[in-house]
Design a protein around this motif. Structure first.
Motif, mmCIF file in Angstrom:
data_model
loop_
_atom_site.group_PDB
_atom_site.id
_atom_site.type_symbol
_atom_site.label_atom_id
_atom_site.label_comp_id
_atom_site.label_asym_id
_atom_site.label_seq_id
_atom_site.Cartn_x
_atom_site.Cartn_y
_atom_site.Cartn_z
ATOM 1 N N GLU A 172 -4.612 -0.603 -0.665
ATOM 2 C CA GLU A 172 -4.907 0.830 -0.616
ATOM 3 C C GLU A 172 -5.937 1.172 -1.692
ATOM 4 O OE1 GLU A 172 -2.449 5.060 -0.766
ATOM 5 O OE2 GLU A 172 -1.615 3.276 -1.721
ATOM 6 N N ARG A 173 -7.012 1.826 -1.280
ATOM 7 C CA ARG A 173 -8.057 2.201 -2.238
ATOM 8 C C ARG A 173 -7.555 3.296 -3.177
ATOM 9 N NH1 ARG A 173 -14.035 3.992 -0.257
ATOM 10 N NH2 ARG A 173 -12.736 5.303 1.108
ATOM 11 N N PHE A 174 -7.960 3.207 -4.456
ATOM 12 C CA PHE A 174 -7.622 4.250 -5.414
ATOM 13 C C PHE A 174 -8.138 5.601 -4.919
ATOM 14 C CE2 PHE A 174 -8.092 1.216 -9.339
ATOM 15 C CZ PHE A 174 -6.930 0.563 -8.966
ATOM 16 N N ASN A 175 -7.489 6.667 -5.359
ATOM 17 C CA ASN A 175 -7.994 8.010 -5.060
ATOM 18 C C ASN A 175 -9.389 8.225 -5.628
ATOM 19 O OD1 ASN A 175 -5.648 8.710 -3.727
ATOM 20 N ND2 ASN A 175 -4.679 9.596 -5.538
ATOM 21 N N THR A 176 -9.670 7.524 -6.731
ATOM 22 C CA THR A 176 -10.991 7.621 -7.355
ATOM 23 C C THR A 176 -12.027 6.748 -6.665
ATOM 24 O OG1 THR A 176 -10.300 5.912 -8.914
ATOM 25 C CG2 THR A 176 -10.055 8.203 -9.617
ATOM 26 N N GLU A 177 -11.575 5.936 -5.711
ATOM 27 C CA GLU A 177 -12.431 5.068 -4.891
ATOM 28 C C GLU A 177 -13.120 3.969 -5.679
ATOM 29 O OE1 GLU A 177 -15.078 7.325 -2.438
ATOM 30 O OE2 GLU A 177 -13.455 8.371 -1.392
ATOM 31 N N ASN A 178 -12.661 3.693 -6.911
ATOM 32 C CA ASN A 178 -13.298 2.644 -7.701
ATOM 33 C C ASN A 178 -12.407 1.417 -7.874
ATOM 34 O OD1 ASN A 178 -11.403 3.828 -9.367
ATOM 35 N ND2 ASN A 178 -12.660 3.682 -11.225
ATOM 36 N N GLY A 179 -11.415 1.296 -6.995
ATOM 37 C CA GLY A 179 -10.537 0.142 -7.078
ATOM 38 C C GLY A 179 -9.518 0.152 -5.958
ATOM 39 N N ILE A 180 -8.620 -0.847 -5.999
ATOM 40 C CA ILE A 180 -7.668 -1.029 -4.917
ATOM 41 C C ILE A 180 -6.338 -1.535 -5.486
ATOM 42 C CG2 ILE A 180 -8.500 -3.395 -4.476
ATOM 43 C CD1 ILE A 180 -8.033 -2.865 -1.473
ATOM 44 N N HIS A 181 -5.236 -1.076 -4.894
ATOM 45 C CA HIS A 181 -3.913 -1.521 -5.329
ATOM 46 C C HIS A 181 -3.030 -1.716 -4.093
ATOM 47 C CE1 HIS A 181 -1.877 2.693 -5.411
ATOM 48 N NE2 HIS A 181 -2.964 2.747 -4.667
ATOM 49 N N ASN A 182 -1.716 -1.825 -4.294
ATOM 50 C CA ASN A 182 -0.795 -2.174 -3.201
ATOM 51 C C ASN A 182 -1.227 -3.470 -2.500
ATOM 52 O OD1 ASN A 182 1.164 -0.180 -3.449
ATOM 53 N ND2 ASN A 182 -0.039 1.305 -2.298
ATOM 54 N N ILE A 183 -1.607 -4.450 -3.309
ATOM 55 C CA ILE A 183 -2.080 -5.738 -2.794
ATOM 56 C C ILE A 183 -0.875 -6.663 -2.652
ATOM 57 C CG2 ILE A 183 -3.765 -7.609 -3.142
ATOM 58 C CD1 ILE A 183 -5.298 -5.680 -4.968
ATOM 59 N N HIS A 184 0.073 -6.210 -1.836
ATOM 60 C CA HIS A 184 1.332 -6.930 -1.656
ATOM 61 C C HIS A 184 1.963 -6.474 -0.348
ATOM 62 C CE1 HIS A 184 3.074 -3.104 -2.882
ATOM 63 N NE2 HIS A 184 2.426 -3.169 -4.031
ATOM 64 N N MET A 185 3.096 -7.033 -0.012
ATOM 65 C CA MET A 185 3.820 -6.632 1.187
ATOM 66 C C MET A 185 4.168 -5.149 1.098
ATOM 67 S SD MET A 185 7.309 -8.391 2.646
ATOM 68 C CE MET A 185 8.144 -7.826 4.124
ATOM 69 N N ASN A 186 3.909 -4.401 2.163
ATOM 70 C CA ASN A 186 4.130 -2.956 2.170
ATOM 71 C C ASN A 186 5.064 -2.533 3.298
ATOM 72 O OD1 ASN A 186 2.405 -2.006 -0.076
ATOM 73 N ND2 ASN A 186 0.756 -2.872 1.142
ATOM 74 N N GLN A 187 6.149 -3.273 3.463
ATOM 75 C CA GLN A 187 7.186 -2.941 4.439
ATOM 76 C C GLN A 187 8.502 -3.558 3.959
ATOM 77 O OE1 GLN A 187 6.884 -5.157 8.253
ATOM 78 N NE2 GLN A 187 5.067 -6.134 7.374
ATOM 79 N N GLY A 188 9.607 -3.141 4.575
ATOM 80 C CA GLY A 188 10.902 -3.668 4.168
ATOM 81 C C GLY A 188 11.290 -3.268 2.765
ATOM 82 N N ASN A 189 10.775 -2.122 2.296
ATOM 83 C CA ASN A 189 11.030 -1.685 0.934
ATOM 84 C C ASN A 189 12.433 -1.100 0.768
ATOM 85 O OD1 ASN A 189 8.427 -2.086 -0.505
ATOM 86 N ND2 ASN A 189 7.645 -0.735 1.086
ATOM 87 N N CYS A 190 12.835 -0.944 -0.479
ATOM 88 C CA CYS A 190 14.126 -0.329 -0.782
ATOM 89 C C CYS A 190 13.899 0.905 -1.656
ATOM 90 C CB CYS A 190 15.048 -1.321 -1.487
ATOM 91 S SG CYS A 190 14.413 -1.940 -3.063
ATOM 92 N N GLY A 191 14.901 1.774 -1.690
ATOM 93 C CA GLY A 191 14.844 2.945 -2.557
ATOM 94 C C GLY A 191 13.691 3.872 -2.255
ATOM 95 N N LYS A 192 13.068 4.381 -3.319
ATOM 96 C CA LYS A 192 12.010 5.382 -3.168
ATOM 97 C C LYS A 192 10.762 4.848 -2.485
ATOM 98 C CE LYS A 192 10.150 4.547 -7.827
ATOM 99 N NZ LYS A 192 9.868 5.163 -9.148
ATOM 100 N N TRP A 193 10.638 3.528 -2.399
ATOM 101 C CA TRP A 193 9.427 2.955 -1.812
ATOM 102 C C TRP A 193 9.488 2.844 -0.284
ATOM 103 C CZ3 TRP A 193 11.454 0.828 -6.405
ATOM 104 C CH2 TRP A 193 10.674 1.050 -7.547
ATOM 105 N N THR A 194 10.620 3.169 0.324
ATOM 106 C CA THR A 194 10.713 3.081 1.787
ATOM 107 C C THR A 194 9.722 4.019 2.473
ATOM 108 O OG1 THR A 194 12.516 4.698 1.817
ATOM 109 C CG2 THR A 194 13.131 2.372 1.769
ATOM 110 N N SER A 195 9.281 5.058 1.768
ATOM 111 C CA SER A 195 8.314 5.982 2.357
ATOM 112 C C SER A 195 6.952 5.326 2.578
ATOM 113 C CB SER A 195 8.146 7.218 1.472
ATOM 114 O OG SER A 195 7.689 6.859 0.175
#
Length: 364
Positions: A172-195
């Motif tokens: 996922e690109r940063f809101n500032t558009e100068n980088g990227i994160h969430n460079i990992h599995m983005n499903q099967g989450n627990c707790g607050k990250w299920t969204s």
């Protein structure tokens, strides 16, 4: 709800910083700085950060990573934010050139390429650890953070920098558009990250080495994430990666180790018909009924195996799949059981025409 601004960034790695617990004991990262050629007027080599740490800097302790003019930054998680289970899961596919998506990746321009509206299907440009046949899940390793010696990511990152490799960062690109994160599995989450859950939006790092032409895929997940997810990306089983990876050599009832796809074949007959088949092997010590199991390709075509199909203990059999087309260039082949769960998945990539009339054998 899916993560925002999902895409892939094509660039060249320049330097990196590694955070230890002393720097951030909650959510440390490996910050990989990269150049995509989009900011030609910036001379990052003259900045204090670059002069101090150099082009090939290894890990260091110190303040939180800063942005460097002229470079973009990938924030790669190296520890889970879940206190009860902070380990990561690490997979590496060192022969990723066999995946059909490399043909499409090579056509992308440098810079960030949005995949918001790209097809959600195996063989496309969006990553899915469960459905995309990107690697063998049984090869996963659980990684604690801040152990003695270099982190397992560092040697591959350093090699990519030294050899001036090309990298493809998914996330996922940063809101500032100068980088990227969430460079990992983005499903099967627990707790607050299920969204953040959704399918075909996983992160990853693909590296193409210029001299050998080889591709390496690096994939990370959190140990607390689920092994199986539904079509919304939410967990549908209680099994998490530590349970699965610690049990693969001890249990015979695990879905992912029961039956393997060993070979896919397309035979050209004199009548100009093409006979398509797959070779399946039962790796357990008991008979497995295959009624309602399906073979699926990257286009979504699926065929049920015969109602009386089964595999005896430790046996191999060939099954016709006349209603599932297999590309003679590149494709994925996925085996799904009667519950709709993936049992095995493979992919191949070849020169046009090479596959027709031949077989592809898959290593397990």
């Amino acid at each position: 709800m899916p993560i925002n601004d999902y895409g892939v960034w094509r660039a060249r790695p320049v330097m990196y910083k590694f955070e230890h617990d002393a720097d951030d004991n909650v959510s440390p990262h490996l910050s990989l700085y990269f150049d995509d050629g989009q900011e030609q007027n910036e001379d990052y080599s003259s900045t204090n950060e670059f002069r101090e740490h150099g082009r090939h800097k290894t890990h260091h302790r110190g303040p939180k990573p800063v942005e460097i003019p002229g470079l973009s930054r990938a924030a790669i998680n190296i520890k889970s934010g879940v206190k009860q289970e902070s380990r990561l899961v690490f997979w590496a596919n060192r022969n990723f050139k066999d995946n059909p998506m490399v043909n499409k990746l090579a056509e992308l321009p440098s810079g960030f390429n949005s995949l918001k509206h790209a097809d959600k299907a195996p063989g496309g440009l969006r990553l899915d650890f469960i459905r995309g046949n990107l690697f063998n899940v049984n090869w996963g390793r659980l990684l604690p953070h801040d152990t003695e010696g270099p982190n397992i990511l560092e040697p591959e990152v350093q090699k990519a920098i030294d050899q001036k490799a090309e990298i493809y960062l998914f996330g996922e690109r940063f809101n500032t558009e100068n980088g990227i994160h969430n460079i990992h599995m983005n499903q099967g989450n627990c707790g607050k990250w299920t969204s953040d859950d959704s399918i075909f939006q996983d992160g990853g790092l693909l590296i193409k080495y210029p001299t050998s032409g080889n591709w390496v895929g690096i994939f990370l997940g959190f140990a607390g994430q689920a092994v199986h997810t539904d079509n919304c990306g939410h967990a549908i089983s209680l099994e998490r990666w530590p349970n699965y990876l610690s049990s693969t050599s001890k249990r015979s009832d695990l879905i992912e180790t029961s039956v393997s796809i060993d070979e896919a074949s397309v035979e050209q007959h004199p009548s100009e018909t093409r006979r398509r088949s797959v070779t399946l092997t039962n790796r357990t010590d008991h008979t497995i009924p295959l009624s309602s199991w399906k073979i699926k390709n990257s286009a979504g075509q699926a065929q049920k195996l015969p109602a009386n199909a089964e595999l005896k203990a430790n046996s191999t059999n060939v099954f016709d799949i006349s209603h599932v087309d297999l590309s003679n260039i590149a494709d994925t082949v996925t085996l799904i059981n009667e519950k709709g769960l993936k049992v095995d998945g493979v992919s191949y990539n070849s020169h046009p025409g090479k596959f027709q009339g031949q077989s592809v054998v898959f290593a397990h």
